[in-house]
Design a protein around this motif. Structure first.
Motif, PDB file in Angstrom:
ATOM      1  N   HIS A  24       0.883  -1.199  -0.137  1.00 49.08           N
ATOM      2  CA  HIS A  24       0.090   0.119   0.114  1.00 49.08           C
ATOM      3  C   HIS A  24       0.970   1.275   0.005  1.00 49.08           C
ATOM      4  N   GLU A  25       2.096   1.405   0.260  1.00 52.07           N
ATOM      5  CA  GLU A  25       3.174   2.444   0.719  1.00 52.07           C
ATOM      6  C   GLU A  25       4.128   2.205  -0.178  1.00 52.07           C
ATOM      7  N   ASN A  26       4.421   1.313  -1.279  1.00 46.67           N
ATOM      8  CA  ASN A  26       5.571   0.797  -1.744  1.00 46.67           C
ATOM      9  C   ASN A  26       6.585   1.697  -2.056  1.00 46.67           C
ATOM     10  N   PRO A  27       8.064   1.595  -1.729  1.00 47.31           N
ATOM     11  CA  PRO A  27       9.048   2.588  -1.970  1.00 47.31           C
ATOM     12  C   PRO A  27       9.591   2.443  -3.212  1.00 47.31           C
ATOM     13  N   PHE A  28       8.702   1.711  -4.292  1.00 44.22           N
ATOM     14  CA  PHE A  28       9.180   1.544  -5.546  1.00 44.22           C
ATOM     15  C   PHE A  28      10.419   0.429  -5.313  1.00 44.22           C
ATOM     16  N   ILE A  29       9.940  -0.531  -4.702  1.00 47.28           N
ATOM     17  CA  ILE A  29      10.863  -1.892  -4.834  1.00 47.28           C
ATOM     18  C   ILE A  29       9.941  -3.007  -5.479  1.00 47.28           C
ATOM     19  N   ARG A  30      10.153  -3.249  -6.490  1.00 48.53           N
ATOM     20  CA  ARG A  30       9.463  -4.421  -7.139  1.00 48.53           C
ATOM     21  C   ARG A  30       9.950  -5.961  -6.610  1.00 48.53           C
ATOM     22  N   ARG A  31       8.840  -6.583  -6.667  1.00 46.05           N
ATOM     23  CA  ARG A  31       8.934  -8.161  -6.251  1.00 46.05           C
ATOM     24  C   ARG A  31       8.901  -9.177  -7.495  1.00 46.05           C
ATOM     25  N   TYR A  32       9.882  -9.825  -7.679  1.00 42.92           N
ATOM     26  CA  TYR A  32      10.029 -10.671  -8.981  1.00 42.92           C
ATOM     27  C   TYR A  32       9.943 -12.046  -8.358  1.00 42.92           C
ATOM     28  N   PRO A  33       8.832 -12.773  -8.203  1.00 43.28           N
ATOM     29  CA  PRO A  33       8.957 -13.919  -7.785  1.00 43.28           C
ATOM     30  C   PRO A  33       9.683 -14.998  -8.843  1.00 43.28           C
TER      31      PRO A  33
ATOM     32  N   ALA B 161      -1.846  -1.966 -20.622  1.00 39.45           N
ATOM     33  CA  ALA B 161      -2.512  -2.703 -19.234  1.00 39.45           C
ATOM     34  C   ALA B 161      -3.520  -3.771 -19.884  1.00 39.45           C
ATOM     35  N   VAL B 162      -3.976  -4.639 -18.834  1.00 36.77           N
ATOM     36  CA  VAL B 162      -4.920  -5.534 -19.141  1.00 36.77           C
ATOM     37  C   VAL B 162      -5.563  -5.811 -17.675  1.00 36.77           C
ATOM     38  N   MET B 163      -6.923  -5.950 -17.844  1.00 35.11           N
ATOM     39  CA  MET B 163      -7.803  -6.514 -16.675  1.00 35.11           C
ATOM     40  C   MET B 163      -7.941  -8.114 -16.576  1.00 35.11           C
ATOM     41  N   CYS B 164      -7.612  -8.793 -15.880  1.00 36.20           N
ATOM     42  CA  CYS B 164      -8.418 -10.048 -15.484  1.00 36.20           C
ATOM     43  C   CYS B 164      -8.966 -10.254 -14.363  1.00 36.20           C
ATOM     44  N   GLN B 165     -10.382 -10.469 -14.306  1.00 39.32           N
ATOM     45  CA  GLN B 165     -10.935 -10.513 -12.972  1.00 39.32           C
ATOM     46  C   GLN B 165     -10.432  -9.473 -12.133  1.00 39.32           C
ATOM     47  N   ASN B 166     -10.207  -9.578 -10.890  1.00 38.49           N
ATOM     48  CA  ASN B 166      -9.664  -8.391  -9.809  1.00 38.49           C
ATOM     49  C   ASN B 166      -8.133  -8.139 -10.164  1.00 38.49           C
ATOM     50  N   LEU B 167      -7.556  -8.687 -11.055  1.00 41.56           N
ATOM     51  CA  LEU B 167      -6.134  -8.190 -11.290  1.00 41.56           C
ATOM     52  C   LEU B 167      -5.770  -7.206 -12.389  1.00 41.56           C
ATOM     53  N   LEU B 168      -4.987  -6.114 -12.061  1.00 42.54           N
ATOM     54  CA  LEU B 168      -4.776  -5.245 -13.057  1.00 42.54           C
ATOM     55  C   LEU B 168      -3.342  -5.510 -13.667  1.00 42.54           C
ATOM     56  N   PHE B 169      -2.946  -5.963 -14.787  1.00 39.99           N
ATOM     57  CA  PHE B 169      -1.469  -6.159 -15.236  1.00 39.99           C
ATOM     58  C   PHE B 169      -0.979  -4.845 -16.038  1.00 39.99           C
ATOM     59  N   VAL B 170      -0.173  -4.188 -15.691  1.00 40.11           N
ATOM     60  CA  VAL B 170       0.357  -3.063 -16.083  1.00 40.11           C
ATOM     61  C   VAL B 170       1.745  -3.074 -16.589  1.00 40.11           C
ATOM     62  N   GLN B 171       2.005  -2.545 -17.883  1.00 37.12           N
ATOM     63  CA  GLN B 171       3.305  -2.622 -18.316  1.00 37.12           C
ATOM     64  C   GLN B 171       3.826  -1.237 -18.126  1.00 37.12           C
ATOM     65  N   SER B 172       4.797  -1.275 -17.262  1.00 34.94           N
ATOM     66  CA  SER B 172       5.409  -0.172 -16.755  1.00 34.94           C
ATOM     67  C   SER B 172       6.680   0.225 -17.594  1.00 34.94           C
ATOM     68  N   LYS B 173       7.038   1.583 -17.415  1.00 40.89           N
ATOM     69  CA  LYS B 173       8.170   1.942 -18.286  1.00 40.89           C
ATOM     70  C   LYS B 173       9.429   2.658 -17.456  1.00 40.89           C
ATOM     71  N   ILE B 174       8.995   2.527 -15.921  1.00 45.22           N
ATOM     72  CA  ILE B 174       9.756   3.349 -15.163  1.00 45.22           C
ATOM     73  C   ILE B 174      10.530   2.219 -14.247  1.00 45.22           C
ATOM     74  N   PRO B 175      11.917   2.168 -14.293  1.00 46.32           N
ATOM     75  CA  PRO B 175      12.929   1.031 -13.516  1.00 46.32           C
ATOM     76  C   PRO B 175      12.531   1.291 -12.016  1.00 46.32           C
ATOM     77  N   GLY B 176      12.509   0.415 -11.155  1.00 45.08           N
ATOM     78  CA  GLY B 176      12.393   0.547  -9.752  1.00 45.08           C
ATOM     79  C   GLY B 176      13.745   0.449  -9.313  1.00 45.08           C
ATOM     80  N   ARG B 177      13.896   0.756  -7.711  1.00 45.67           N
ATOM     81  CA  ARG B 177      15.121   0.632  -7.032  1.00 45.67           C
ATOM     82  C   ARG B 177      15.639  -0.824  -7.368  1.00 45.67           C
TER      83      ARG B 177
END
Length: 509
Positions: free
Chosen positions: A185-194, A422-438
């Motif tokens: 909810h307050e992400n400091p711009f750190i992505r998680r890559y499982p 971006a694409v919606m599938c049920q409750n999930l929003l998939f976004v193609q981002s153009k901004i690199p994270g930390r």
């Protein structure tokens, strides 16, 4: 004589205790010094790994400096006899934290990241857990033996050991819960890559690069074609079979300029907002059966329900963007909501974005191109929530030029695109981002497109994954079903299987 033998026996036992305490202490010294030096020598990679940690993502920078420092301090304390008791208790605390960390990650985390590095990198997480448990037991043994030998302890060991175990575990649980809340909810711009949330299945050559995703139904996906707008390409979900479908307007004589085809469940729609018209039919026979009368002009539109269309239009003297819904069965048919889109600069370019919908959720989602925000509204265009993407671009970074003699406005400089598609599938929003994270390497962004996943119901960021480029060709469009992700890259269609880590987050309502 008996007394001398007893004293010798006691000395022998004391000597054995001393030896065992020293052996355990130096095992910890070896472990902590090696671990700390490994982290320091590969500090950037260690920080990146912490950034990917399900428990410590939000605290990656601080923890990255703190952990090797503490490990070295404990090692020094264990070497100096005067501070050994404190060192053993600190070693027990830190190793308990490491053990609790792995246990929580294996049993309560949404995903398990890569390993820690060094010699422990070769271990599986379960073996690593067992390794840590052994060292926790060794620390307990050493504390008890040290107390019996010297009488030194911060507390009596019967009390100090359980207090240390419980307090250390509670600290890790607190960090886990705090980090999860911050990351979602307050992400400091750190992505998680499982690890491998999507895996490549197959690709096929479409011969042309003018296709786009029109939609899906059951075990089929449908591709529209910009150069041949009345044709659809039907492909099965595993890309084994394909079929061409020709639309026939069947007496609906329309002068179209920018026809877009959309398939939602059992229905298909032909839409052109510049005419304007919206036609509807069943995918069973691909015949048009209904025309939506009196529909407004629109720039983009998405079906929300059988007879309900969400759209974006331009209204007012300045032709600013506005969202609304068109209901062919109600009076009035058109409902606008002027408060959904929030103007920052000109109300046109700064509010430009992507309109999405999901037939099961019956919600519309609008994602801005140039800022980190998306809007969720119901089928009556009432605002449900505003969510944030994890980047930090809250204001559109664009420059607008007004050409008074032509009555036009144009971009006077290349804009900073935040969300490309971006694409919606049920409750999930998939976004193609153009901004690199930390903590993200430049190499990754050169090789792949990054997709971020959000739960619109919880307004929470979930995870990210990469779709790798094909021979440096750019991702044009992507589409998601409950089982697969599809990508159009140049003239090829790629299919990926969604893994359980994504599937379990999907909800119909």
């Amino acid at each position: 004589m008996y007394k001398k033998q007893t004293d010798k026996g006691m000395e022998s036992k004391g000597s054995l205790k001393s030896v065992m305490v020293e052996i355990i202490s130096y095992l910890y010294v070896l472990l902590f010094v090696y671990a700390a030096v490994s982290k320091i020598l590969d500090f950037e990679n260690f920080q990146v790994q912490l950034g990917q940690s399900p428990l410590l993502s939000a605290f990656a920078v601080g923890v990255a400096w703190l952990v090797p420092g503490i490990e070295l301090l404990i090692a020094i304390a264990l070497i100096i006899p005067k501070f050994r008791s404190i060192g053993l208790l600190a070693a027990l605390s830190l190793m308990t934290m490491f053990t609790a960390y792995i246990f929580i990650m294996l049993h309560f985390s949404s995903f398990v990241p890569c390993s820690c590095g060094g010699i422990l990198e070769k271990m599986s997480w379960n073996v690593h857990l067992a390794f840590n448990v052994v060292f926790v037991i060794l620390a307990v043994v050493a504390i008890v033996l040290d107390y019996k030998k010297t009488g030194r302890a911060i507390f009596f060991p019967v009390r100090s050991i359980p207090i240390t175990l419980i307090a250390s575990t509670v600290i890790v649980i607190f960090l886990f819960l705090s980090s999860e809340d911050i990351m979602q909810h307050e992400n400091p711009f750190i992505r998680r890559y499982p690890q491998h949330p999507v895996t490549f299945r197959k690709s096929i050559d479409l011969k042309f690069n003018s296709y786009y995703f029109a939609g899906s139904s059951d075990d089929k996906i449908y591709l529209g074609n910009f150069t041949d707008p009345l044709h659809l390409l039907e492909v099965d979900t595993i890309l084994q079979h394909r079929k061409q479908i020709k639309m026939n307007l069947n007496g609906y004589n329309k002068h179209y300029k920018m026809v877009k085809m959309v398939v939602k469940g059992d229905w298909f729609y032909l839409m052109d907002g510049s005419a304007p018209f919206i036609l509807k039919g069943s995918i069973k026979d691909w015949k048009i059966t209904k025309e939506f009368k009196d529909c407004p002009y629109f720039s983009i539109a998405q079906p929300l329900d059988h007879d309900l269309i969400a759209f974006r239009a331009n209204r007012g003297r300045k032709a600013i963007h506005i969202l609304g819904v068109f209901n062919s069965n109600s009076i009035p048919k058109v409902t606008y909501n002027h408060k959904l889109l929030q103007q920052q600069i000109d109300g046109v370019f700064d509010t430009d974005g992507i309109l999405l919908s999901d037939e099961k959720q019956k919600k519309m989602v609008y994602l801005y191109y140039y800022r980190n925000e998306f809007i969720v509204a119901d089928k009556k265009a009432n605002l449900l929530s505003r969510g944030k993407t994890i980047d930090t671009i809250s204001k559109a970074q664009i420059k607008i030029a007004f050409l008074k003699d032509r009555g036009e406005r144009k971009m006077s400089a290349p804009p900073l695109i935040v969300n490309e598609s971006a694409v919606m599938c049920q409750n999930l929003l998939f976004v193609q981002s153009k901004i690199p994270g930390r903590f993200e390497p430049e190499k990754l962004w050169k090789q792949a497109e990054i997709i971020d996943v959000y739960d619109i119901n919880r307004k929470a960021y979930l995870m990210s994954f990469a779709i790798y480029k094909n021979r440096d060709k750019k991702l044009q469009y992507f589409y998601v079903t409950p089982t697969h992700l599809y990508a159009l890259i140049s003239n090829e269609l790629f299919a990926y299987d969604l893994k359980q880590i994504i599937k379990k987050e999907m909800k119909d309502r």
